[in-house]
Design a protein around this motif. Structure first.
Motif, PDB file in Angstrom:
ATOM      1  N   VAL A   1       0.837  -1.198   0.000  1.00 48.83           N
ATOM      2  CA  VAL A   1       0.000   0.000   0.000  1.00 48.83           C
ATOM      3  C   VAL A   1       0.878   1.257   0.000  1.00 48.83           C
ATOM      4  CG1 VAL A   1      -0.211   0.134   2.540  1.00 48.83           C
ATOM      5  CG2 VAL A   1      -2.004   1.087   1.073  1.00 48.83           C
TER       6      VAL A   1
ATOM      7  N   ARG B   1      -6.348   1.450  -5.588  1.00 45.97           N
ATOM      8  CA  ARG B   1      -6.213   0.329  -4.653  1.00 45.97           C
ATOM      9  C   ARG B   1      -7.518  -0.044  -3.942  1.00 45.97           C
ATOM     10  NH1 ARG B   1      -1.534  -2.011  -3.154  1.00 45.97           N
ATOM     11  NH2 ARG B   1      -0.360  -0.220  -3.928  1.00 45.97           N
ATOM     12  N   HIS B   2      -8.333   0.925  -3.604  1.00 49.32           N
ATOM     13  CA  HIS B   2      -9.554   0.611  -2.848  1.00 49.32           C
ATOM     14  C   HIS B   2     -10.831   0.951  -3.617  1.00 49.32           C
ATOM     15  CE1 HIS B   2      -6.964  -0.273   0.497  1.00 49.32           C
ATOM     16  NE2 HIS B   2      -6.457   0.941   0.484  1.00 49.32           N
TER      17      HIS B   2
ATOM     18  N   ASP C   1      -1.364  -6.145  -0.437  1.00 45.42           N
ATOM     19  CA  ASP C   1      -2.362  -5.129  -0.106  1.00 45.42           C
ATOM     20  C   ASP C   1      -3.193  -4.787  -1.336  1.00 45.42           C
ATOM     21  OD1 ASP C   1      -1.104  -5.028   2.391  1.00 45.42           O
ATOM     22  OD2 ASP C   1       0.181  -3.362   1.818  1.00 45.42           O
ATOM     23  N   GLY C   2      -3.376  -5.761  -2.215  1.00 44.83           N
ATOM     24  CA  GLY C   2      -3.956  -5.509  -3.526  1.00 44.83           C
ATOM     25  C   GLY C   2      -2.833  -5.387  -4.546  1.00 44.83           C
TER      26      GLY C   2
ATOM     27  N   ALA D   1     -10.841  -6.810  -4.928  1.00 46.29           N
ATOM     28  CA  ALA D   1     -11.056  -6.622  -3.489  1.00 46.29           C
ATOM     29  C   ALA D   1     -11.068  -7.960  -2.755  1.00 46.29           C
ATOM     30  CB  ALA D   1     -12.369  -5.888  -3.251  1.00 46.29           C
TER      31      ALA D   1
END
Length: 363
Positions: free
Chosen positions: A153, A203-204, A194-195, A183
């Motif tokens: 991340v 990323r999110h 973290d992806g 996800a």
């Protein structure tokens, strides 16, 4: 024509054949045609070859093109000569991705391999690497580009850097790829996950929004899911998205009427060429539906960026014109008929003069 493709990733050194095969079946169901496979962790040539060949062969039966991620160290560890790519051809891959570069001359020579394997270069560096490779008279139709992904991340590429590095490839018409992150996936090449997106800003975000931005940039041909295993819902979301024009996810207000739904969902929208800063205007609906009544509703509020508006009966010549608000404003001659998904508001920046766009509704 370069068609835009969807791809997924598998990691045979961290998974088993049965799970990977099920994932490839699911991807095939939703139209995925590329496989990214990391060989950066390989050490035993024979065991590696047997394990990888089995799943690659299965992918080939489903019509996938598999690209193996390799580095100079892997060539050394597996005893592979740069002048003989038969090891990779025997595996059944379509190409190899060079995670680290050589010296330009080597990449150029690799592109003339007799197996017609394409050579995919790492795009995530803002240096004249590609220019160097091409200066050695590389076999250009067999040179591709693919960005890195970033398991940690905070370490993904910032957007402006991504644009600069990708333009170095697109100016030569090189086929490009980048990664989005599931996800649900928890599998990658390393023990930190973290992806696995290319862009840190992704990323999110929902996976379809990530892909929409990559395609909307006009810089990326193929979108690959970096981590395994994405959910079936995510695979379907990517399969359903329009790869060739922006298609916004809109949520209608409760009082939206039938003509407004038709105006939003049916036409091929395009932004007027004489743009303004207040709204995106799609003006053809006011011509097509000029005789259809549209009474006022949801018209006394302050409209916000991302609100979808349609001129009501009080707007005269502009009745039934569709607009998307870019700045807060009020105008009782416009009805708010819906709102673009909050995650997609950043995509409004890609609606340029004459840009084509559509809407979809999942309510």
């Amino acid at each position: 024509m370069t068609f835009r493709q969807l791809g997924l990733s598998i990691y045979p050194d961290h998974s088993n054949y049965e799970e990977d095969a099920r994932y490839l079946d699911l991807g095939h169901k939703y139209g995925f045609t590329r496989i990214f496979m990391s060989m950066l962790e390989a050490s035993d040539p024979e065991a590696t070859k047997a394990k990888f060949k089995k799943i690659i062969s299965y992918g080939n039966t489903l019509g996938y093109d598999t690209v193996l991620d390799v580095s100079p160290r892997i060539f050394d560890d597996l005893g592979i000569s740069y002048s003989d790519l038969s090891f990779f051809a025997d595996l059944g891959v379509s190409g190899i991705r060079l995670d680290e570069g050589f010296n330009g001359a080597t990449e150029a020579m690799l592109s003339y391999n007799p197996y017609n394997l394409f050579i995919e270069l790492n795009m995530s560096n803002d240096v004249a690497y590609l220019d160097n490779v091409l200066s050695y008279q590389a076999n250009e139709p067999f040179i591709f580009g693919c960005h890195n992904f970033y398991p940690q991340v905070g370490t993904g590429l910032p957007y402006d850097f991504f644009v600069r590095t990708t333009k170095r490839f697109k100016k030569y018409g090189i086929h490009t790829a980048a990664f989005v992150s599931s996800a649900h996936g928890n599998q990658g090449p390393w023990n930190v996950n973290d992806g696995l997106p290319t862009l840190e800003a992704h990323r999110h975000l929902p996976i379809a929004v990530q892909a929409k931005q990559l395609f909307a940039s006009g810089l990326i041909d193929d979108v690959l899911i970096g981590n395994a295993y994405a959910s079936e819902d995510e695979l379907k979301a990517l399969s359903d998205l329009n790869r060739y024009q922006l298609q916004f996810d809109v949520n209608f207000v409760p009082d939206v009427n039938d003509i407004e739904k038709t105006i939003v969902l049916k036409p091929q929208h395009f932004r007027r060429g004489d743009v303004n800063a207040l709204v995106i205007r799609s003006t053809m609906p006011r011509v097509t539906y000029k005789d259809v009544p549209n009474p006022a509703h949801d018209n006394t509020i302050e409209f916000q960026r991302g609100d979808v508006l349609i001129g009501n009966d009080d707007f005269g010549h502009y009745k039934n014109e569709l607009q998307i608000a870019l700045q807060p404003h009020s105008d009782p001659r416009k009805n708010k008929v819906g709102r673009i998904n909050e995650h997609e508001l950043g995509l409004l920046d890609y609606v340029h003069p004459w840009s084509k766009f559509k809407f979809e509704n999942h309510q």
